[in-house]
Design an enzyme around this catalytic site. Structure first.
Site, PDB file in Angstrom:
ATOM      1  CG  HIS A  12      -0.411  -0.199   2.525  1.00  0.00           C
ATOM      2  ND1 HIS A  12      -0.989  -0.971   3.506  1.00  0.00           N
ATOM      3  CD2 HIS A  12       0.713   0.322   3.094  1.00  0.00           C
ATOM      4  CE1 HIS A  12      -0.250  -0.909   4.605  1.00  0.00           C
ATOM      5  NE2 HIS A  12       0.774  -0.135   4.383  1.00  0.00           N
ATOM      6  CG  HIS A  59       0.301   3.649   8.025  1.00  0.00           C
ATOM      7  ND1 HIS A  59      -0.739   3.146   7.271  1.00  0.00           N
ATOM      8  CD2 HIS A  59       1.374   2.890   7.707  1.00  0.00           C
ATOM      9  CE1 HIS A  59      -0.307   2.136   6.530  1.00  0.00           C
ATOM     10  NE2 HIS A  59       0.967   1.951   6.769  1.00  0.00           N
ATOM     11  CG  HIS A 193       8.263  -1.584   3.569  1.00  0.00           C
ATOM     12  ND1 HIS A 193       7.337  -2.561   3.777  1.00  0.00           N
ATOM     13  CD2 HIS A 193       7.672  -0.432   3.982  1.00  0.00           C
ATOM     14  CE1 HIS A 193       6.226  -2.022   4.272  1.00  0.00           C
ATOM     15  NE2 HIS A 193       6.402  -0.735   4.427  1.00  0.00           N
ATOM     16  CD  GLU A 240       3.000  -1.859   6.486  1.00  0.00           C
ATOM     17  OE1 GLU A 240       2.799  -0.746   6.961  1.00  0.00           O
ATOM     18  OE2 GLU A 240       3.162  -2.039   5.252  1.00  0.00           O
TER      19      GLU A 240
HETATM   20  C1  DHB Z   1       5.787   3.002   2.122  1.00  0.00           C
HETATM   21  C2  DHB Z   1       5.182   1.777   2.353  1.00  0.00           C
HETATM   22  C3  DHB Z   1       4.253   1.651   3.382  1.00  0.00           C
HETATM   23  O1  DHB Z   1       3.638   0.479   3.688  1.00  0.00           O
HETATM   24  C4  DHB Z   1       3.913   2.749   4.136  1.00  0.00           C
HETATM   25  O2  DHB Z   1       2.954   2.592   5.068  1.00  0.00           O
HETATM   26  C5  DHB Z   1       4.513   3.971   3.916  1.00  0.00           C
HETATM   27  C6  DHB Z   1       5.456   4.089   2.908  1.00  0.00           C
HETATM   28  C7  DHB Z   1       6.747   3.152   1.015  1.00  0.00           C
HETATM   29  O3  DHB Z   1       6.981   2.194   0.300  1.00  0.00           O
HETATM   30  O4  DHB Z   1       7.254   4.261   0.802  1.00  0.00           O
HETATM   31 FE    FE Z   2       2.383   0.700   5.510  1.00  0.00          FE
END
Ligand code: DHB
Ligand code: FE
Length: 279
Positions: A12, A59, A193, A240
């Site tokens: 997302h 978030h 990530h 996540e």
């Molecule tokens: C990004 C990914 C995320 O799941 C998020 O909540 C905020 C940023 C990203 O890839 O930049």
């Molecule tokens: Fe996220």
């Protein structure tokens, strides 16, 4: 009985939402990603669900560190896009499905999943970006939306196993619903990530691929993976991915993988998408 016509696992990434909002899909940076999601949008148009149940993490938009529900279900009739600091995204408010959402709340809580009931709730990028990924930029979202939030931003997050079990309970609830709505369940977030600290920008495609493989064929073993492994292998926000296990739990044990894509970069994280159907 509501009919689960598909499950979607997707990242997302906020920048994807911004690219859609600003019509940048043909820009050189974005074109390779949007080429890859074309088949997913075609599938979504065919699936044409009445309701999308979107499992995502808020978030710190609707909730904050003052209030951290582990699982929270939105039962509102209307879900406006959240202001995440730059004003709300220019996407339509989503229509909720209060009747079905209250049925899910009752069924899940009596099934011993004690989730928080949320009567008023703006939806942030965790929910709106997956809708944009699958639907593009419609005047109104073509489906009703039931948001199901999972806390993965403040330790301790629920385990992958708990999320998988919640998905199974969600399916029992959908099976017991008297209506015949067509439902797509989304599990969102990930993939590998890390947004801050020394390992910011971490991408582990081997982990992401193995996660998708096991999600399809052996979700029970994926559900046994502990937080430390997600964080070590997939970065601090890789956790996540446990939300994809809610989606998987809501589907039959045997599923057919309709589509899969992974693309880097869409920010500095790994962006993946998978579509599952029951046989
Ligand atoms: C990004 C990914 C995320 O799941 C998020 O909540 C905020 C940023 C990203 O890839 O930049
Ligand atoms: Fe996220």
């Amino acid at each position: 009985m509501a009919r689960v016509v598909g499950g979607v696992g997707t990242s997302h990434v906020p920048a994807v939402g911004a690219a859609i909002d600003h019509d940048e899909a043909t820009d050189p940076y974005w074109a390779p990603y949007f080429d890859k999601i074309g088949p997913a949008r075609d599938w979504m148009a065919d699936a044409d669900p009445d309701v999308c149940i979107v499992v995502y993490n808020d978030h710190a938009s609707a909730f904050s560190l003052q209030l951290i529900p582990t699982f929270a279900l939105g039962v509102a009739a209307e879900l406006p896009p959240a202001d995440e600091g730059y004003g709300p995204r220019g996407v339509p408010a989503a229509d909720g499905h209060p009747e079905l959402a209250w049925h899910l709340a009752e069924s899940l809580i009596l099934d011993e999943f004690d989730l928080t009931i949320v009567n008023e709730m703006p939806i942030d990028h965790g929910c709106t970006v997956p809708l944009s990924v699958m639907y593009g930029r419609p005047e109104a979202w073509p489906c009703r939306v039931i948001p199901l939030c999972v806390n993965v931003i403040q330790y301790p997050a629920p385990t992958g196993h708990r999320c998988h079990q919640l998905g199974k309970a969600l399916r029992r609830a959908l099976d017991a619903w008297p209506g015949d709505e067509r439902v797509v369940v989304f599990g969102t977030g990930g993939m590998s990530h890390q947004l801050q600290g020394e390992r910011a920008g971490l991408v582990n495609l081997a982990f992401d691929t193995a996660f998708m493989d096991r999600l399809v064929t052996d979700p029970e073993s994926q559900a046994a993976v502990r937080h430390t492994e997600y964080i070590r292998e997939a970065g601090s926000e890789g956790i996540e991915l446990v939300m994809w296990l809610v989606m998987r739990g809501a589907m039959a044990p045997e599923v057919h993988e309709v589509y899969r894509m992974n693309h880097v970069p869409t920010s500095n994280t790994s962006n993946g998408l998978i579509i599952l159907e029951e046989r």
